[in-house]
Design a protein around this motif. Structure first.
Motif, PDB file in Angstrom:
ATOM      1  N   ALA A 127       0.822  -1.207   0.000  1.00 27.65           N
ATOM      2  CA  ALA A 127       0.000   0.000   0.000  1.00 27.65           C
ATOM      3  C   ALA A 127       0.858   1.259   0.000  1.00 27.65           C
ATOM      4  N   LYS A 128       2.077   1.150   0.503  1.00 27.04           N
ATOM      5  CA  LYS A 128       3.005   2.283   0.501  1.00 27.04           C
ATOM      6  C   LYS A 128       3.980   2.228  -0.679  1.00 27.04           C
ATOM      7  N   GLY A 129       3.784   1.255  -1.590  1.00 30.24           N
ATOM      8  CA  GLY A 129       4.662   1.157  -2.749  1.00 30.24           C
ATOM      9  C   GLY A 129       5.995   0.511  -2.446  1.00 30.24           C
ATOM     10  N   ILE A 130       6.040  -0.337  -1.408  1.00 25.68           N
ATOM     11  CA  ILE A 130       7.274  -1.022  -1.019  1.00 25.68           C
ATOM     12  C   ILE A 130       7.121  -2.513  -1.281  1.00 25.68           C
ATOM     13  N   LYS A 131       8.044  -3.077  -2.028  1.00 25.72           N
ATOM     14  CA  LYS A 131       8.030  -4.502  -2.325  1.00 25.72           C
ATOM     15  C   LYS A 131       8.627  -5.294  -1.158  1.00 25.72           C
ATOM     16  N   ILE A 132       8.251  -6.570  -1.054  1.00 27.10           N
ATOM     17  CA  ILE A 132       8.789  -7.479  -0.047  1.00 27.10           C
ATOM     18  C   ILE A 132       9.592  -8.565  -0.751  1.00 27.10           C
ATOM     19  N   MET A 189       1.022 -15.596  -1.477  1.00 29.01           N
ATOM     20  CA  MET A 189       0.752 -14.486  -0.568  1.00 29.01           C
ATOM     21  C   MET A 189       1.071 -13.136  -1.197  1.00 29.01           C
ATOM     22  N   GLY A 190       1.826 -13.137  -2.290  1.00 34.00           N
ATOM     23  CA  GLY A 190       2.080 -11.888  -2.994  1.00 34.00           C
ATOM     24  C   GLY A 190       3.443 -11.280  -2.744  1.00 34.00           C
ATOM     25  N   VAL A 191       4.403 -12.045  -2.216  1.00 34.04           N
ATOM     26  CA  VAL A 191       5.749 -11.496  -2.086  1.00 34.04           C
ATOM     27  C   VAL A 191       6.287 -11.162  -3.473  1.00 34.04           C
ATOM     28  N   ASP A 192       7.249 -10.264  -3.527  1.00 32.51           N
ATOM     29  CA  ASP A 192       7.734  -9.721  -4.795  1.00 32.51           C
ATOM     30  C   ASP A 192       9.048 -10.335  -5.262  1.00 32.51           C
ATOM     31  N   GLY A 193       9.649 -11.171  -4.431  1.00 35.69           N
ATOM     32  CA  GLY A 193      10.902 -11.792  -4.829  1.00 35.69           C
ATOM     33  C   GLY A 193      11.434 -12.682  -3.732  1.00 35.69           C
TER      34      GLY A 193
END
Length: 781
Positions: free
Chosen positions: A252-257, A408-412
């Protein structure tokens, strides 16, 4: 236009080394053809057998986009496969054919997997772990990962948002942590959520966090002793602040996990749902305090500690030899005494050489040569039970658990200890499975936005790790170049020996990171493995930025695409030159290192607290032999207490308390502005580079061209440089706003002061230079 390189005119028949027959007699092959194919044939040969007659057998439509064929493989352990559309167009894997095992085989876009694409999983190869939590679902943000800068935190040591889940463990007093009121598990997801604005306020758009799976050992706050891979460690979660909440609120803050993951090993107590060893134990008047009284049905819960900080272990020990035990000399005294003077017994402690772990699931030896084959097939440490990653049961276990976190939607994924698994296993099994899950969830295009970067630990200064290609970081960015036996253990040995024989001089090279003169060219990623890497050579040479720059340049032709490297100075393991302390070169040296990381190729990555030189010169890790407060893994929350609101990346609109003091530090101001500048110039994020026609110690030109974007920049760091043979036009420095008009193909730039830089951006049609980005600071001025 010519067809893609993986669609060729004729199939090639390449023989494999014969392997022993196996019991499997069938293979179910799934294939996802190019959209234009209306007919799909499979042309194949069992290992050691004959090919079908051209064009092969017709495949049947399966689920959307996929075709299926059930094959009788006889006693063969593997297959050679090609496909065609019945009209003369073939897919033979760029002339190599597809070399597969039997059972379930799925092939899409050149990637081979053992996961059924129409059900999203294979039938379980082991009894499924009981009471696994339901998988929640989220969406990754997407977008080219090279646009990001990464902030790396040890979650348990960063910020404490919920003291009720703090736990000190059995080493709390011995380590000195108790005296400091500093339990090992202190930070949590709630603390991270509360401080996302601090991270964004620094300018970071990606957050790399240590492993989240449920750990089990005496000192496991770091997360690398995974025991129940299906569960998130409860010492990190709180009501309303679970892992899914962190992912969603960061997004929501534009930060990837970017989640740290471990495929190489489990905890010393095995992996729940795969294998958990039984050890000898007794309440015999000596060892009573070490072994919990058994309670029927009770399970391990890391939040349930006794007064000594110990958790329930009644599920792990037995005095009598359990049924099916394979550990040798069960319970007999070894002749040794513990530090307390107690009699030590055989099978009392997990070990690879005692027979305690089944050879089918775990390796059976200790590493003896860190540049030898055994570095890929033996245990690193007694805390790290080494998976037999060439076993199909282990492979499926790991594929299934990590698919949960992709869902879960992690980015990498940052892949821990990647070097300790053979590259051919990564290329055959794990990387295709990641890609397949992503493609199923997001489609082929967005799947490419998931960032996979591996830790291939090579703690040397040379290009190839003491001449061993199999243990060098860049090696893992490439696909295999030949076929190996279908059986994975044999294939791993064949790959190791073949590549060792080829040596450094026989490795593929790439121009993907380099400009052609002043021009960007489309990179050739056809031989990319799917794994990017941490830039170990720059890391080792970051004692001085100039050394890191020149050594990095020297390595880049051997990396598939070095613009995707993750680049850092130090980490939770080592500093430059394999230093055991956090980097302590001084503030100016830090500023210069940052200036290089944020403008040179690769993705800049910063270990938590480096923005204030947190714990500089302190030992990075000493286990439980000293307090965490005296190490590079100290608790950071006191430095960021208070409130902070980020208006944008690198822009803080308000702050109060200790965090306001932290945000005023010079390196904080430096990294904020570096992030702003990098975000404003696409060439600094994704561009190729060249030093052709460039004078100066740390100076280069970069360009990125794609669609309507055309970005060209000239960079010099901590000194002067002259750029010749460049395009004429107006160049504007992003640091000062200075404008230079070039009419003779030459530009001279000067950046006085260590850590300063100039970034002259050429104004191009539809792509004006951004002008001065951000206000002058302590170094960029």
């Amino acid at each position: 236009m010519p067809p893609p390189r993986w669609l060729l005119a004729v199939p090639l028949s390449l023989a494999l080394v014969p392997v022993a027959a196996v019991a499997a007699t069938t293979a179910t092959v799934y294939y996802k053809p190019p959209p234009a194919w209306s007919t799909v044939n499979i042309h194949y040969a069992p290992t050691g057998g004959s090919w079908t007659s051209v064009p092969g057998l017709p495949m049947d439509a399966a689920c959307t986009g996929w075709y299926r064929k059930d094959l009788d493989t006889g006693s063969a352990a593997g297959l050679q496969i090609t496909f065609n559309n019945g009209a003369g167009t073939w897919d033979n894997n760029s002339g190599r054919n597809y070399s597969t095992g039997v059972g379930t085989v799925a092939i899409s876009g050149g990637a081979v997997s053992s996961v059924d694409p129409c059900t999203n999983t294979q039938p379980p190869t082991t009894p499924p772990p009981g009471n696994n939590p339901a998988v929640t679902s989220g969406q990754m943000l997407g977008g080219d990962p090279r646009k990001e800068s990464i902030y790396f935190v040890m979650t348990a040591r960063f910020a404490d948002g919920d003291s009720s889940n703090n736990r000190g463990g059995s080493q709390n007093v011995k380590s000195g942590n108790a005296a400091n009121n500093d339990p090992m598990f202190r930070g949590d997801f709630k603390g991270l959520i509360d401080k996302l604005d601090y991270i964004k306020g620094l300018g970071f758009s990606a957050l790399w966090i240590t492993p989240v799976v449920l750990n089990r050992s005496d000192y496991d706050f770091h997360g690398y002793h995974g025991w129940d891979f299906h569960r998130v460690d409860t010492r990190l979660e709180s009501p309303g602040a679970g892992y899914q909440d962190l992912i969603d609120q960061a997004h929501a803050k534009g930060i990837k996990i970017f989640q740290d993951v471990v495929y190489n090993h489990s905890s010393r107590w095995g992996a729940k749902g795969l294998f958990v060893p039984k050890v000898w134990g007794a309440q015999d008047g000596q060892w009573d305090a070490f072994y919990s009284t058994k309670v029927e049905g009770k399970q391990y819960d890391p939040l349930d500690e006794n007064a000594a900080g110990r958790t329930y272990n009644g599920d792990l020990w037995s005095t009598s030899e359990p049924a099916g035990n394979t550990c040798r000399n069960w319970g007999t005294p070894t002749g040794q005494k513990s530090a307390e003077g107690y009699t030590v017994h055989n099978c009392q402690w997990p070990s690879p050489t005692s027979g305690m772990f089944p050879a089918s699931l775990y390796h059976q030896c200790w590493i003896g040569n860190w540049e030898g084959e055994d570095a890929r097939s033996c245990w690193l440490h007694e805390d790290l039970a080494d998976f037999n990653t060439e076993n199909a049961t282990v492979q499926q276990y790991l594929i299934d658990v990590y698919n949960r976190y992709i869902e879960m939607g992690v980015d990498g994924f940052r892949i821990d200890t990647a070097v300790h698994i053979p590259r051919v296993t990564w290329n055959r099994r794990f990387l295709p499975a990641i890609k397949q899950k992503l493609t199923q969830k997001y489609g082929a295009q967005k799947a490419n936005d998931f960032y996979v970067f591996g830790e291939v630990a090579a703690f040397v200064h040379d290009k190839w790790n003491r001449g061993s290609v199999n243990h060098s970081a860049q090696f893992f960015t490439w696909k295999e170049r030949r076929d190996y036996s279908a059986e994975d253990t044999q294939a791993a040995l064949e790959q190791y020996n073949y590549e060792n024989t080829q040596g450094p001089a026989g490795q593929p090279t790439s121009t993907n990171a380099f400009l052609n003169g002043n021009s960007y060219h489309a990179p050739d990623r056809s031989q990319f493995s799917g794994m990017n890497v941490i830039d170990m050579r720059m890391h080792m040479n970051f004692g001085e930025a100039s050394n890191a720059f020149h050594n990095g340049k020297d390595t880049d032709d051997s990396v598939n695409d070095a613009t995707w490297n993750a680049v850092y100075v130090d980490s939770h393991d080592y500093g430059p030159n394999k230093s055991s302390v956090r980097y302590d070169g001084g503030t100016d040296a830090w500023a210069e290192n940052m200036a290089l990381m944020w403008t040179f190729r690769g993705i800049p990555t910063l270990y938590y607290g480096s923005e204030i030189e947190f714990q500089a010169g302190q030992p990075i890790d000493c286990g439980p032999t000293c307090p965490l407060a005296t190490t590079g893994r100290a608790y950071y929350g006191d430095q960021i207490a208070g409130s902070v609101t980020a208006a944008d990346y690198g822009v803080v609109s308000s702050a109060s308390g200790a965090v306001a003091t932290t945000l005023a530090k010079p390196l904080v101001k430096h990294v904020q502005r570096l992030n702003q500048i990098r975000r404003a110039i696409p060439a600094l994020q994704m561009g190729q580079y060249s030093t052709e026609g460039v004078s100066g110690n740390m100076a280069f030109k970069r360009r990125y061209t794609n669609g309507g974007t055309d970005s060209f920049v000239l960079v010099t760091i901590s000194g002067s440089a002259t750029f010749t043979g460049i395009p004429n036009g107006a160049y504007t420095d992003a640091v000062t706003g200075d404008v230079k008009t070039v009419t003779n193909g030459t530009l001279a730039a000067s950046a006085g002061g260590k850590g300063n830089l100039r970034a002259y951006v050429l104004t191009l049609p539809g792509n004006p230079a951004p002008g001065q980005v951000g206000p002058a600071g302590p170094y960029l001025k």
